[in-house]
Design an enzyme around this catalytic site. Structure first.
Site, PDB file in Angstrom:
ATOM      1  N   LYS A  64     -65.241  49.476 115.682  1.00  0.00           N
ATOM      2  CA  LYS A  64     -65.694  48.597 116.572  1.00  0.00           C
ATOM      3  C   LYS A  64     -67.468  47.298 115.271  1.00  0.00           C
ATOM      4  O   LYS A  64     -67.745  46.221 115.645  1.00  0.00           O
ATOM      5  CB  LYS A  64     -66.637  48.780 117.546  1.00  0.00           C
ATOM      6  CG  LYS A  64     -67.117  47.969 119.015  1.00  0.00           C
ATOM      7  CD  LYS A  64     -67.131  48.526 120.335  1.00  0.00           C
ATOM      8  CE  LYS A  64     -67.702  47.760 121.092  1.00  0.00           C
ATOM      9  NZ  LYS A  64     -66.780  47.794 122.378  1.00  0.00           N
ATOM     10  N   ARG A  90     -63.762  43.856 127.174  1.00  0.00           N
ATOM     11  CA  ARG A  90     -64.177  44.914 126.024  1.00  0.00           C
ATOM     12  C   ARG A  90     -65.839  44.762 126.567  1.00  0.00           C
ATOM     13  O   ARG A  90     -66.091  43.645 126.609  1.00  0.00           O
ATOM     14  CB  ARG A  90     -63.681  44.152 124.240  1.00  0.00           C
ATOM     15  CG  ARG A  90     -63.481  45.047 123.877  1.00  0.00           C
ATOM     16  CD  ARG A  90     -63.190  43.796 122.642  1.00  0.00           C
ATOM     17  NE  ARG A  90     -62.106  44.291 122.625  1.00  0.00           N
ATOM     18  CZ  ARG A  90     -60.634  45.485 122.709  1.00  0.00           C
ATOM     19  NH1 ARG A  90     -61.430  46.649 122.291  1.00  0.00           N
ATOM     20  NH2 ARG A  90     -59.568  44.992 122.453  1.00  0.00           N
ATOM     21  N   LEU A  91     -65.898  45.940 125.873  1.00  0.00           N
ATOM     22  CA  LEU A  91     -68.083  45.928 126.464  1.00  0.00           C
ATOM     23  C   LEU A  91     -67.953  45.367 124.580  1.00  0.00           C
ATOM     24  O   LEU A  91     -67.668  45.603 123.578  1.00  0.00           O
ATOM     25  CB  LEU A  91     -67.649  47.829 125.990  1.00  0.00           C
ATOM     26  CG  LEU A  91     -68.256  48.088 127.602  1.00  0.00           C
ATOM     27  CD1 LEU A  91     -68.435  49.701 127.465  1.00  0.00           C
ATOM     28  CD2 LEU A  91     -69.383  47.822 128.241  1.00  0.00           C
ATOM     29  N   ILE A  92     -69.444  45.142 125.082  1.00  0.00           N
ATOM     30  CA  ILE A  92     -70.123  44.319 123.751  1.00  0.00           C
ATOM     31  C   ILE A  92     -71.160  46.166 123.688  1.00  0.00           C
ATOM     32  O   ILE A  92     -71.557  46.366 124.292  1.00  0.00           O
ATOM     33  CB  ILE A  92     -70.994  43.729 124.601  1.00  0.00           C
ATOM     34  CG1 ILE A  92     -70.590  42.264 125.013  1.00  0.00           C
ATOM     35  CG2 ILE A  92     -71.858  42.929 123.434  1.00  0.00           C
ATOM     36  CD1 ILE A  92     -69.699  41.299 124.206  1.00  0.00           C
ATOM     37  N   HIS A 108     -68.583  38.074 137.267  1.00  0.00           N
ATOM     38  CA  HIS A 108     -68.047  39.183 137.785  1.00  0.00           C
ATOM     39  C   HIS A 108     -67.453  38.975 138.848  1.00  0.00           C
ATOM     40  O   HIS A 108     -68.506  38.494 139.780  1.00  0.00           O
ATOM     41  CB  HIS A 108     -68.141  40.555 137.380  1.00  0.00           C
ATOM     42  CG  HIS A 108     -67.575  42.110 137.872  1.00  0.00           C
ATOM     43  ND1 HIS A 108     -66.831  42.153 137.489  1.00  0.00           N
ATOM     44  CD2 HIS A 108     -67.610  42.175 139.573  1.00  0.00           C
ATOM     45  CE1 HIS A 108     -66.324  43.320 137.846  1.00  0.00           C
ATOM     46  NE2 HIS A 108     -67.449  43.701 139.261  1.00  0.00           N
TER      47      HIS A 108
END
Ligand code: GRF
Length: 188
Positions: A64, A90-92, A108
């Site tokens: 990542k 995707r998570l930052i 969101h």
């Protein structure tokens, strides 16, 4: 002085990308789309609007951190000032967050802190609540946990289906996100 420059990160349909890029009063230029899904419809939307695309498939990178380093470099090369997540699934990670925290915003489809995660609309619908909504917030290391910038409520009616609810939520998203971007960018 020219407009601020922004990158939109998106993984899918891109209806929020479209609302942002077509907004007549954004007060910043959408200089880049970052997309992690080679078949995402948002890529075509970007091309139609003349927005350059950085397509980065995480499967092409050993980690990542390596994946995010490529994005980080491109953002620096393009002198980007803001990142707007719009359906980026995707998570930052720390590589991007260390440099960008405070300048990454997400939208969101729920009234956070209620119903975080991948299916905010479905989760609220199944929970049987009578009100949900839209939240725009700063991004931190958590899942939809960052400081809230703006929220708007959306009622859930007894005859709603998940689909009719989704349509009303998205209509709010498409109005609220460009407006909040304008406000954020104009005060810096
Ligand atoms: C939106 O509902 C947004 O709130 C969420 O993902 C969805 C993206 O939709 N984070 P689209 O790709 O902009 O149509």
């Amino acid at each position: 002085m020219g407009n601020a420059k922004a990158a939109v990160f998106a993984s899918g349909t891109g209806s929020n990308f479209k609302a942002i890029v077509e907004s007549p009063s954004l007060a910043c230029d959408i200089a880049l789309l970052v997309c992690d899904q080679p078949t995402a419809p948002v890529i075509d939307l970007a091309r139609q609007h003349g927005v350059p695309v950085l397509l980065v498939d995480p499967r092409d990178y050993p980690s990542k951190a390596a994946f995010e380093t490529v994005i980080l470099q491109k953002l620096a090369d393009d002198h980007v000032d803001w990142i707007f997540l719009a359906g980026y699934m995707r998570l930052i990670g720390p590589v991007l967050l260390n440099e960008w925290e405070g300048r990454i915003i997400n939208i969101h489809p729920s009234l956070l802190p209620a119903f975080p995660g991948k299916d905010g609309i479905g989760d609220a619908f199944r929970a049987g609540v009578t009100e949900t909504g839209v939240t725009i917030h700063y991004v931190d290391q958590g899942v939809d946990t960052g400081a809230i910038i703006a929220q708007e409520a959306v009622q859930i009616f007894p005859d709603d289906t998940q689909d009719t609810l989704k349509k009303r939520i998205q209509a709010v998203e498409h109005r609220l996100y460009p407006k909040v971007i304008h406000q954020l960018v104009s005060r810096t």
